[in-house]
Design a protein around this motif. Structure first.
Motif, PDB file in Angstrom:
ATOM      1  N   HIS A 286       0.833  -1.072   0.237  1.00  0.00           N
ATOM      2  CA  HIS A 286      -0.073  -0.008   0.000  1.00  0.00           C
ATOM      3  C   HIS A 286       0.825   1.072   0.007  1.00  0.00           C
ATOM      4  O   HIS A 286       0.673   2.369  -0.917  1.00  0.00           O
ATOM      5  N   ARG A 287       1.916   1.307   0.894  1.00  0.00           N
ATOM      6  CA  ARG A 287       2.674   2.467   0.917  1.00  0.00           C
ATOM      7  C   ARG A 287       3.633   2.561  -0.410  1.00  0.00           C
ATOM      8  O   ARG A 287       3.802   3.832  -0.826  1.00  0.00           O
ATOM      9  N   LEU A 288       4.052   1.457  -0.927  1.00  0.00           N
ATOM     10  CA  LEU A 288       4.570   1.625  -2.186  1.00  0.00           C
ATOM     11  C   LEU A 288       3.789   2.135  -3.304  1.00  0.00           C
ATOM     12  O   LEU A 288       4.493   2.902  -4.250  1.00  0.00           O
ATOM     13  N   LEU A 289       2.864   1.764  -3.331  1.00  0.00           N
ATOM     14  CA  LEU A 289       1.966   2.076  -4.292  1.00  0.00           C
ATOM     15  C   LEU A 289       1.453   3.702  -4.254  1.00  0.00           C
ATOM     16  O   LEU A 289       1.476   4.068  -5.266  1.00  0.00           O
ATOM     17  N   LEU A 290       1.548   4.167  -3.150  1.00  0.00           N
ATOM     18  CA  LEU A 290       1.156   5.532  -3.120  1.00  0.00           C
ATOM     19  C   LEU A 290       2.442   6.200  -3.383  1.00  0.00           C
ATOM     20  O   LEU A 290       2.362   7.611  -3.803  1.00  0.00           O
ATOM     21  N   GLU A 291       3.456   5.760  -3.087  1.00  0.00           N
ATOM     22  CA  GLU A 291       4.553   6.526  -3.413  1.00  0.00           C
ATOM     23  C   GLU A 291       4.915   6.463  -5.202  1.00  0.00           C
ATOM     24  O   GLU A 291       5.150   7.721  -5.745  1.00  0.00           O
ATOM     25  N   VAL A 292       4.340   5.497  -5.597  1.00  0.00           N
ATOM     26  CA  VAL A 292       4.287   5.390  -7.103  1.00  0.00           C
ATOM     27  C   VAL A 292       3.152   6.577  -7.778  1.00  0.00           C
ATOM     28  O   VAL A 292       3.425   7.235  -8.614  1.00  0.00           O
ATOM     29  N   LEU A 293       1.993   6.481  -7.042  1.00  0.00           N
ATOM     30  CA  LEU A 293       0.948   7.356  -7.187  1.00  0.00           C
ATOM     31  C   LEU A 293       1.481   8.969  -7.343  1.00  0.00           C
ATOM     32  O   LEU A 293       1.170   9.521  -8.048  1.00  0.00           O
ATOM     33  N   ALA A 369      -3.699  -3.891  -1.717  1.00  0.00           N
ATOM     34  CA  ALA A 369      -3.013  -2.338  -1.879  1.00  0.00           C
ATOM     35  C   ALA A 369      -3.900  -1.509  -2.981  1.00  0.00           C
ATOM     36  O   ALA A 369      -4.157  -0.601  -2.456  1.00  0.00           O
ATOM     37  N   VAL A 370      -4.165  -1.975  -4.159  1.00  0.00           N
ATOM     38  CA  VAL A 370      -4.972  -1.314  -4.889  1.00  0.00           C
ATOM     39  C   VAL A 370      -6.252  -0.989  -4.356  1.00  0.00           C
ATOM     40  O   VAL A 370      -6.770  -0.016  -4.469  1.00  0.00           O
ATOM     41  N   PHE A 371      -6.795  -1.832  -3.836  1.00  0.00           N
ATOM     42  CA  PHE A 371      -8.389  -1.733  -3.368  1.00  0.00           C
ATOM     43  C   PHE A 371      -8.225  -0.786  -1.977  1.00  0.00           C
ATOM     44  O   PHE A 371      -8.945   0.160  -1.922  1.00  0.00           O
TER      45      PHE A 371
END
Length: 426
Positions: A286-293, A369-371
């Motif tokens: 989840h945290r990794l995904l937010l960084e990419v976003l 994490a996407v959800f």
């Protein structure tokens, strides 16, 4: 090469101590040592001296001993446990022989849980908890510090609920099933609801009403519980209900082997699931995904993770050479949620960027994490979903283990310390 079965004759044949020792390749005294350690069961000879042993059980022990001796000490030889619950095969997995992704897509979490527990489908299954159980759990959770994580809250809730149940020591199947149907909704009810973040509060359902997925949603998000989002959450719960002998499930079976009651067995699972290589992995994704976003591209984020010597969360699974079937099922449902499009694109970017260096595919942690990210949930939400979902599987494994010989989950240590006897320390 497949192991040969050393047990001669019919599976129900009884062996003498001498025959058992020969098949095991040990002395007769060692055979009785196996009995005292719970690794082998015996039966006294009627009207005579000595004991007899089940040929099939002796054969299984002999095969296990060969596997352990074939590996070097500490090599972590696989522990094999017979189960009728989950079968994992290349890129698919099955609950009691039924494709788990199809089961979770067509049935509610409650129905999937009942299937795991009983092998029968219960259309419209619903879980409710008595007020004393909920009140005890809520009171205990409310006393925890504000920063307490979700799994800690769930573990405390399980312990408190057990104290409120005077029948917790009844290990019969009927009693354990009753416990399961009370414990899971109690865990959800013990979590504090999120404050609503939209105006039309009057149309929002009470946080303790509706399906288990709807009740859990109110503990994870203050946004409207739209049908498409609820479907993803309910399907995720069903997909995660069990996954063979994961570390937490093994802990549950060890507790059940010692005849701990169902609440205690679930508590053992909750104690293990908190690790970053298990239930907490979705929070890291989840945290990794937010960084990419935030950056708009995965390349610099992946580069920093690799530079720090960290594995990329949300990618790869030791049981699946390709994409995790649970992730595949959730990604397909997330396509129907417009708000999830940016997070889905970021997840694909993460997988594609990493694939340049390693053949890793998305796992269920990345899908969770996407959800959670697209629904505005906290990073710990995936861990909460995982823990609540897996409780159904833990109960199913507890029931299976209660049907086995007590204390069989007792491996022998391979001592590598100083040779005794040594003088007393001064």
């Amino acid at each position: 090469m497949r192991d040969q079965d050393p047990g001669p004759g019919r599976p129900d044949r009884r062996l003498s101590t001498k025959e058992a020792a020969e098949l095991l390749g040990v002395k007769p005294e060692t055979v009785y040592a196996y009995v005292s350690r719970g690794r082998l069961s015996s039966r006294r000879v009627s009207g005579g001296r000595g004991s007899t042993f089940d040929a099939e059980e002796v054969g299984a022990l002999a095969r296990r001993n060969r596997r352990e001796s074939a590996g070097s000490p500490g090599s972590g030889a696989d522990l094999s446990v017979r189960t009728r619950l989950t079968f994992i095969d290349t890129d698919r997995y099955y609950f009691r022989g039924v494709d788990a992704t199809e089961l979770a897509a067509r049935h509610s979490y409650e129905e999937v849980a009942e299937w795991l527990w009983t092998g029968r489908m219960h259309p419209g299954a619903a879980f409710t908890a008595p007020e004393p159980s909920v009140e005890a759990a809520r009171h205990a959770v409310a006393a925890l510090p504000e920063h307490t994580g979700p799994v800690d809250r769930l573990r405390v809730a399980a312990i408190a609920a057990s104290v409120a149940d005077p029948l917790r020591y009844d290990l019969s199947e009927e009693a354990v099933l009753g416990t399961a149907r009370i414990l899971i909704p109690t865990l959800v009810a013990a979590l504090p609801p999120k404050p609503l973040t939209y105006q039309d509060e009057d149309r929002e359902q009470h946080p303790d009403e509706g399906s288990l997925a709807r009740r859990l949603w109110r503990r994870l998000s203050g946004r409207p519980a739209e049908q498409a989002r609820l479907r993803v959450l309910d399907t995720a719960l069903g997909l995660l209900a069990d996954h063979d002998l994961a570390a937490s499930t093994l802990a549950v079976r060890v507790a059940a082997s010692a005849r701990a009651h169902a609440y205690a067995a679930v508590s053992a699972g909750l104690g293990v699931i908190e690790g970053p290589l298990h239930g907490a992995a979705s929070g890291l994704a989840h945290r990794l995904l937010l960084e990419v976003l935030d950056l708009g591209t995965a390349a610099p984020v992946i580069a920093e993770e690799l530079r720090a010597g960290r594995r990329i969360p949300g990618l790869g699974h030791r049981l699946y050479p390709g994409e995790d079937p649970r992730a595949r099922a959730l990604f397909a449902l997330l396509e129907d949620i417009p708000d999830a499009a940016p997070a889905l694109a970021a997840a694909r970017d993460i997988a594609a960027t990493t694939a340049r260096h390693a053949p890793l595919h998305a796992n269920v942690d990345l899908a969770l994490a996407v959800f959670t990210a697209s629904c505005g949930m906290e990073a710990s939400a995936g861990e909460t979903i995982f823990a609540v979902a897996r409780t159904a599987g833990w109960i199913a494994h507890t029931l299976e283990e209660y049907g086995e010989r007590p204390l069989r989950m007792r491996p022998s240590g391979h001592y590598v310390g100083p040779q005794p006897p040594r003088p007393l320390p001064t």
